[in-house]
Scaffold this motif. Structure first.
Motif, PDB file in Angstrom:
ATOM      1  N   THR A   1       5.308  11.463   2.538  1.00 26.93           N
ATOM      2  CA  THR A   1       5.519  10.488   3.611  1.00 26.93           C
ATOM      3  C   THR A   1       4.476  10.599   4.714  1.00 26.93           C
ATOM      4  N   GLU A   2       4.152  11.813   5.117  1.00 24.36           N
ATOM      5  CA  GLU A   2       3.173  12.016   6.183  1.00 24.36           C
ATOM      6  C   GLU A   2       1.803  11.464   5.773  1.00 24.36           C
ATOM      7  N   THR A   3       1.387  11.758   4.543  1.00 21.72           N
ATOM      8  CA  THR A   3       0.113  11.269   4.036  1.00 21.72           C
ATOM      9  C   THR A   3       0.114   9.748   3.944  1.00 21.72           C
ATOM     10  N   ILE A   4       1.202   9.208   3.422  1.00 19.65           N
ATOM     11  CA  ILE A   4       1.323   7.751   3.294  1.00 19.65           C
ATOM     12  C   ILE A   4       1.206   7.086   4.659  1.00 19.65           C
ATOM     13  N   ASN A   5       1.942   7.583   5.639  1.00 29.48           N
ATOM     14  CA  ASN A   5       1.907   6.993   6.983  1.00 29.48           C
ATOM     15  C   ASN A   5       0.502   7.038   7.581  1.00 29.48           C
ATOM     16  N   ALA A   6      -0.186   8.153   7.394  1.00 30.43           N
ATOM     17  CA  ALA A   6      -1.536   8.292   7.937  1.00 30.43           C
ATOM     18  C   ALA A   6      -2.506   7.313   7.264  1.00 30.43           C
TER      19      ALA A   6
ATOM     20  N   VAL B   1       0.854  -1.193   0.000  1.00 33.69           N
ATOM     21  CA  VAL B   1       0.000   0.000   0.000  1.00 33.69           C
ATOM     22  C   VAL B   1       0.885   1.237   0.000  1.00 33.69           C
ATOM     23  N   ARG B   2       1.918   1.205   0.826  1.00 34.59           N
ATOM     24  CA  ARG B   2       2.857   2.330   0.946  1.00 34.59           C
ATOM     25  C   ARG B   2       3.496   2.650  -0.413  1.00 34.59           C
ATOM     26  N   GLU B   3       3.968   1.631  -1.121  1.00 39.91           N
ATOM     27  CA  GLU B   3       4.615   1.840  -2.422  1.00 39.91           C
ATOM     28  C   GLU B   3       3.636   2.381  -3.462  1.00 39.91           C
ATOM     29  N   SER B   4       2.414   1.885  -3.476  1.00 36.63           N
ATOM     30  CA  SER B   4       1.455   2.372  -4.466  1.00 36.63           C
ATOM     31  C   SER B   4       1.089   3.832  -4.203  1.00 36.63           C
ATOM     32  N   LEU B   5       1.002   4.214  -2.935  1.00 31.71           N
ATOM     33  CA  LEU B   5       0.721   5.612  -2.606  1.00 31.71           C
ATOM     34  C   LEU B   5       1.908   6.503  -2.970  1.00 31.71           C
ATOM     35  N   LYS B   6       3.104   5.969  -2.760  1.00 30.31           N
ATOM     36  CA  LYS B   6       4.310   6.720  -3.109  1.00 30.31           C
ATOM     37  C   LYS B   6       4.368   6.965  -4.619  1.00 30.31           C
TER      38      LYS B   6
END
Length: 89
Positions: free
Chosen positions: A38-43, A27-32
């Motif tokens: 980074t802040e948005t991805i973490n949230a 999920v993290r990679e697709s959002l990136k």
């Protein structure tokens, strides 16, 4: 008492019918790739993880991540949705 908490892996249903373990990194990679910071991805990853349940589909995970990303940035959400649209072709 052990300070590390052990989490039971959550199994997800992929579109192919395969069952896999949920990996937040995916999920993290697709959002990136969609351009999220980074802040948005973490949230978003934290929120999605808190809503997981055994047997959730990858489509439902995607929909939840997309909904949260759209609240933050419609441009990034458009990129995220474009990837899905291309994949479905």
């Amino acid at each position: 008492m052990n300070s590390k908490s052990t989490h039971k892996p959550i199994h997800i249903h992929k579109k192919s019918g395969e069952i896999a373990v949920f990996l937040p990194e995916k999920v993290r990679e697709s959002l990136k790739r969609a351009g999220a910071d980074t802040e948005t991805i973490n949230a978003i990853v934290a929120s999605v993880k808190s809503e997981l349940y055994e047997g959730i589909s990858t489509k439902e995970i995607y929909n939840r991540a997309f909904r949260l990303l759209k609240k933050k940035s419609s441009l990034q959400a458009s990129r995220y949705k474009l990837k899905k649209a291309i994949y479905e072709l």
